[in-house]
Design a protein around this motif. Structure first.
Motif, PDB file in Angstrom:
ATOM      1  N   TRP A 190      38.616 -39.942  50.066  1.00 35.98           N
ATOM      2  CA  TRP A 190      39.007 -41.349  49.938  1.00 35.98           C
ATOM      3  C   TRP A 190      40.319 -41.618  50.667  1.00 35.98           C
ATOM      4  O   TRP A 190      41.275 -40.850  50.522  1.00 35.98           O
ATOM      5  CB  TRP A 190      39.203 -41.722  48.463  1.00 35.98           C
TER       6      TRP A 190
ATOM      7  N   SER B 151      30.765 -42.828  41.758  1.00 39.58           N
ATOM      8  CA  SER B 151      32.211 -42.623  41.772  1.00 39.58           C
ATOM      9  C   SER B 151      32.787 -42.853  40.388  1.00 39.58           C
ATOM     10  O   SER B 151      32.220 -43.591  39.582  1.00 39.58           O
ATOM     11  CB  SER B 151      32.859 -43.591  42.768  1.00 39.58           C
ATOM     12  N   SER B 152      33.927 -42.224  40.149  1.00 44.70           N
ATOM     13  CA  SER B 152      34.668 -42.514  38.916  1.00 44.70           C
ATOM     14  C   SER B 152      35.491 -43.787  39.072  1.00 44.70           C
ATOM     15  O   SER B 152      36.030 -44.297  38.095  1.00 44.70           O
ATOM     16  CB  SER B 152      35.587 -41.339  38.581  1.00 44.70           C
ATOM     17  N   LYS B 153      35.586 -44.289  40.312  1.00 40.77           N
ATOM     18  CA  LYS B 153      36.332 -45.521  40.550  1.00 40.77           C
ATOM     19  C   LYS B 153      35.468 -46.733  40.200  1.00 40.77           C
ATOM     20  O   LYS B 153      34.249 -46.656  40.203  1.00 40.77           O
ATOM     21  CB  LYS B 153      36.755 -45.618  42.021  1.00 40.77           C
TER      22      LYS B 153
HETATM   23  C1  I3P Z   1      36.787 -35.091  44.622  1.00 43.02           C
HETATM   24  C2  I3P Z   1      37.825 -36.199  44.497  1.00 43.02           C
HETATM   25  C3  I3P Z   1      37.168 -37.555  44.627  1.00 43.02           C
HETATM   26  C4  I3P Z   1      36.045 -37.710  43.604  1.00 43.02           C
HETATM   27  C5  I3P Z   1      35.032 -36.571  43.708  1.00 43.02           C
HETATM   28  C6  I3P Z   1      35.676 -35.219  43.592  1.00 43.02           C
HETATM   29  O1  I3P Z   1      37.422 -33.862  44.451  1.00 43.02           O
HETATM   30  O2  I3P Z   1      38.448 -36.126  43.262  1.00 43.02           O
HETATM   31  O3  I3P Z   1      38.145 -38.576  44.452  1.00 43.02           O
HETATM   32  O4  I3P Z   1      35.377 -38.898  43.856  1.00 43.02           O
HETATM   33  O5  I3P Z   1      34.099 -36.748  42.686  1.00 43.02           O
HETATM   34  O6  I3P Z   1      34.709 -34.210  43.810  1.00 43.02           O
HETATM   35  P1  I3P Z   1      38.099 -33.053  45.688  1.00 43.02           P
HETATM   36  O7  I3P Z   1      39.312 -33.819  46.094  1.00 43.02           O
HETATM   37  O8  I3P Z   1      38.417 -31.728  45.120  1.00 43.02           O
HETATM   38  O9  I3P Z   1      37.083 -33.010  46.798  1.00 43.02           O
HETATM   39  P2  I3P Z   1      35.603 -40.281  43.085  1.00 43.02           P
HETATM   40  O10 I3P Z   1      37.066 -40.611  43.155  1.00 43.02           O
HETATM   41  O11 I3P Z   1      34.760 -41.266  43.833  1.00 43.02           O
HETATM   42  O12 I3P Z   1      35.116 -40.097  41.684  1.00 43.02           O
HETATM   43  P3  I3P Z   1      32.525 -36.482  42.821  1.00 43.02           P
HETATM   44  O13 I3P Z   1      32.364 -35.076  43.266  1.00 43.02           O
HETATM   45  O14 I3P Z   1      32.000 -36.716  41.433  1.00 43.02           O
HETATM   46  O15 I3P Z   1      31.963 -37.457  43.792  1.00 43.02           O
END
Ligand code: I3P
Length: 128
Positions: free
Chosen positions: A34, A85-87
């Motif tokens: 992101w 996404s968690s967003k």
């Molecule tokens: C990812 C990072 C992303 C997150 C993603 C994580 O971890 O935290 O922001 O997506 O979730 O895997 P990393 O930086 O270690 O790659 P969201 O913010 O969109 O949730 P996901 O694997 O569940 O898509």
């Protein structure tokens, strides 16, 4: 007399800062990364630039800002994708070539406007 009607309808245009991550390239899944992105809608294309705030003042000159990438909206698909996404306020844009992006804003009205504008462009291209 010449038919100038094709020049009358203005192109839909929009620009703003959104959070962006590419999640697939040619159908191949990518790891999320992101980043804020300056997003510009021009004609049939969505063009991504680096967030101006992440650039040094000297690098931020008109004409000195190369797009990071550009998306052809013809045949693209747009879907809300909060399950990806968690967003909050996330939608997914998928191109005919199998490139997929998530775009997000913390501001509900901002993401709604982008969604509606992009969908109207995609719909218009589908009718052509
Ligand atoms: C990812 C990072 C992303 C997150 C993603 C994580 O971890 O935290 O922001 O997506 O979730 O895997 P990393 O930086 O270690 O790659 P969201 O913010 O969109 O949730 P996901 O694997 O569940 O898509």
């Amino acid at each position: 007399s010449p038919d100038c009607s094709e020049n009358v309808t203005p192109e839909l245009e929009k620009a703003g800062l959104l959070n962006k991550t590419k999640i697939a390239e040619g159908g191949r899944k990518l790891r999320k990364n992101w980043n804020p992105s300056w997003v510009v809608l021009v004609g049939n294309s969505l063009v991504f630039f680096k967030d101006p705030k992440s650039q040094t003042p000297s690098s931020w000159k008109p004409g000195n800002s190369k797009p990071e990438s550009s998306v052809d909206l013809r045949g693209a698909q747009l879907h809300w994708a909060n399950e990806l996404s968690s967003k909050k306020n996330v939608f997914r844009l998928r191109t005919v070539t199998g490139n997929e992006f998530l775009l997000q804003s913390e501001t509900d009205s901002v993401i709604m406007e982008w969604y509606n504008t992009l969908q109207s462009v995609i719909d218009r291209l589908d009718r052509e």
